[in-house]
Design a protein around this motif. Structure first.
Motif, mmCIF file in Angstrom:
data_model
loop_
_atom_site.group_PDB
_atom_site.id
_atom_site.type_symbol
_atom_site.label_atom_id
_atom_site.label_comp_id
_atom_site.label_asym_id
_atom_site.label_seq_id
_atom_site.Cartn_x
_atom_site.Cartn_y
_atom_site.Cartn_z
ATOM 1 N N THR A 1 -59.936 0.464 60.603
ATOM 2 C CA THR A 1 -59.420 1.426 59.970
ATOM 3 C C THR A 1 -59.237 1.205 58.524
ATOM 4 O OG1 THR A 1 -58.300 2.223 61.803
ATOM 5 C CG2 THR A 1 -57.599 3.285 59.592
ATOM 6 N N PRO B 1 -58.063 2.133 54.875
ATOM 7 C CA PRO B 1 -56.992 3.188 54.168
ATOM 8 C C PRO B 1 -57.781 3.778 53.186
ATOM 9 C CG PRO B 1 -56.438 0.764 53.581
ATOM 10 C CD PRO B 1 -57.569 0.662 54.538
ATOM 11 N N ALA B 2 -57.215 5.216 52.950
ATOM 12 C CA ALA B 2 -57.665 6.020 51.827
ATOM 13 C C ALA B 2 -57.849 5.421 50.535
ATOM 14 C CB ALA B 2 -56.771 7.368 51.776
ATOM 15 N N GLU C 1 -55.724 -4.329 59.372
ATOM 16 C CA GLU C 1 -56.543 -2.951 59.660
ATOM 17 C C GLU C 1 -57.549 -2.949 60.869
ATOM 18 O OE1 GLU C 1 -57.244 -2.573 54.539
ATOM 19 O OE2 GLU C 1 -58.909 -3.013 55.938
ATOM 20 N N ARG D 1 -60.319 9.097 51.643
ATOM 21 C CA ARG D 1 -60.043 9.586 52.710
ATOM 22 C C ARG D 1 -60.052 8.483 53.706
ATOM 23 N NH1 ARG D 1 -63.052 14.766 54.577
ATOM 24 N NH2 ARG D 1 -61.616 14.577 56.257
ATOM 25 N N GLU D 2 -59.060 8.290 54.685
ATOM 26 C CA GLU D 2 -59.033 7.234 55.710
ATOM 27 C C GLU D 2 -60.320 7.041 56.482
ATOM 28 O OE1 GLU D 2 -55.337 6.131 57.945
ATOM 29 O OE2 GLU D 2 -56.778 7.162 59.573
ATOM 30 N N HIS D 3 -60.726 5.965 56.791
ATOM 31 C CA HIS D 3 -62.233 5.873 57.581
ATOM 32 C C HIS D 3 -62.063 4.987 58.725
ATOM 33 C CE1 HIS D 3 -66.481 6.092 58.299
ATOM 34 N NE2 HIS D 3 -66.662 4.843 57.806
ATOM 35 N N ARG D 4 -62.590 5.381 59.768
ATOM 36 C CA ARG D 4 -62.477 4.564 60.745
ATOM 37 C C ARG D 4 -63.898 3.984 61.190
ATOM 38 N NH1 ARG D 4 -59.749 6.504 66.247
ATOM 39 N NH2 ARG D 4 -61.286 8.471 66.002
#
Length: 435
Positions: free
Chosen positions: A281, A283-284, A264, A291-294
């Motif tokens: 990153t 994953p959702a 990740e 929701r995916e989060h950076r």
């Protein structure tokens, strides 16, 4: 006569009931649909499907359940099936009584519901959490009662001991019990109104949750204690202590950090090691909001990752002794031991300024949020850093940027604050709190 006709509301097939009518009708009376099926609306608003039918030459009425658990389409299907059985000499009333005698207990329905519905949950942890309250608080009261016999008084007896002191938990519990009993009705194990329903039922007997609920905030670290606490944490060894450091630097949730895997992480080392740029990153599937989060990784966060050992048989960045995921308690235990060390020195320790309770890992997110507000960072940027939804659904549709690079600068300043430093006119100045 006119009053009788209006209450009976006899309908021809051309004037059969509609799903919208069934959903909104409140006037007491009987509303006929066809095939002997009608909707009975009581004075208290309770609704029930009833079928008038002739069984072996005798006219009788059969209850078919209540909306919304039993929809208009389902009621019609049941009525048609009963009519067919009766025409062939069968006895749907006797079958119903036999089924009622075999009615499942609430505990049995919980198990059946869990088997049918819990695969929809995102993780094993969420499945266990969902069952936990039912097992601890509902089953001791309702577990051995047959679902057909459970009434509002039974649900009240289960809820009342917790409604004022553990309101949020009790509110969720009520919804869970309602879901199980709705499943039991649709599955044919009970009939009638749902005794755990809120509107038109428990709402009239219990105070509104918002009137009695006490805010249950996670105890946060005081801003004035942050640098001292961070210095003490840096002296601690162990994987859980390093996970807590990373959690603090990124303002992530415990589960996001503990479930973090090496694939990740993206690192750009094209410049020298002190200027490496990184992004994590999430994953959702592992995010609370789905929701995916950076997450921008600062130099401090990357240096921490570089110091970590890697276990060939484990994908996790912060792994347990046997290679699995760290437990949530392991990170909490680090903060608890830090607090206990202060108490042994007869010092107050790291207490939430408002509640005076010892700070916990999740409360560090509140500490960051307060710091960001006091240092003038935009609200939306701070909320994105915490992976919170911002604004309305329409606003989110237009907000396409996650402000990654601006957040990187903010998180770098947050790391400096934790070290007891601050930038003044472009120069790094040591603050007194870390001394």
């Amino acid at each position: 006569m006119g009053d009788i006709m209006s209450r009976e509301c006899i309908r021809t097939p051309e004037r059969a009931l509609s799903a919208r009518f069934v959903e909104t009708v409140t006037e007491p009376g009987k509303y006929f649909d066809g095939q002997g099926l009608f909707l009975r609306v009581a004075k208290n608003g309770a609704r029930q499907w009833v079928q008038r039918i002739v069984i072996r030459g005798k006219r009788t009425e059969l209850g078919l359940g209540s909306p919304p658990a039993v929809s208009l389409a389902t009621a019609r299907k049941l009525a048609l099936e009963n009519r067919g059985k009766a025409m062939l000499g069968g006895d749907p009333l006797a079958e119903k009584r036999a089924a009622k005698a075999k009615s499942l207990t609430f505990a049995e329905c919980v198990n059946a519901y869990a088997e049918a519905k819990l695969p929809e949950f995102r993780s094993e942890k969420h499945r266990k959490q969902w069952l936990s309250a039912l097992e601890r608080l509902a089953l001791p009261v309702l577990g051995q009662i047959r679902v057909q016999d459970i009434g509002t008084k039974d649900v009240l007896r289960m809820l009342e001991p917790h409604w004022r002191e553990r309101t949020i938990t009790a509110k969720k519990l009520r919804g869970q019990v309602e879901a199980v009993l709705t499943w039991a009705t649709v599955a044919g194990h009970r009939e009638g109104d749902n005794p755990a329903a809120w509107r038109g039922n428990l709402k009239e007997l219990l105070p509104a949750p918002g009137k009695v609920a006490k805010a249950q905030h996670h105890p946060a670290l005081a801003l004035g204690d942050a640098a001292v606490w961070w210095a003490a944490l840096a002296k601690r060894d162990g994987m859980a202590a390093q996970a807590l450091q990373f959690l603090t630097l990124t303002c992530a949730r415990s589960g996001e950090v503990r479930g973090m895997t090496w694939d990740e992480i993206e690192l750009d080392r094209s410049a020298n090691s002190t200027n490496s740029v990184g992004v994590w990153t999430v994953p959702a599937s592992r995010m609370k909001n789905g929701r995916e989060h950076r997450v921008p990784l600062t130099a401090e966060a990357i240096a921490l990752l570089d110091r970590l050992p890697r276990l060939e048989c484990s994908p996790y960045v912060f792994f347990a002794p046997r290679g699995g995921m760290l437990s949530d308690m392991s990170i909490s235990a680090v903060m608890r031991r830090m607090q206990e060390a202060k108490v042994r020195l007869e010092e107050p320790g790291y207490l939430d300024p408002a509640s005076k309770r010892p700070a916990v890992p999740h409360g560090l997110r509140s500490t960051f949020r307060q710091w960001a507000a006091e240092h003038g960072y935009p609200r939306d940027m701070a909320e994105i850093a915490l992976a919170h939804f911002i604004g309305s659904e329409v606003e989110r549709a237009y907000q396409r940027s996650d402000m990654l690079e601006r957040r990187r600068d903010m998180m770098t300043a947050w790391a400096a604050f934790l070290r007891g430093e601050a930038k003044v006119d472009g120069n790094v100045v040591k603050l007194g709190a870390a001394g």
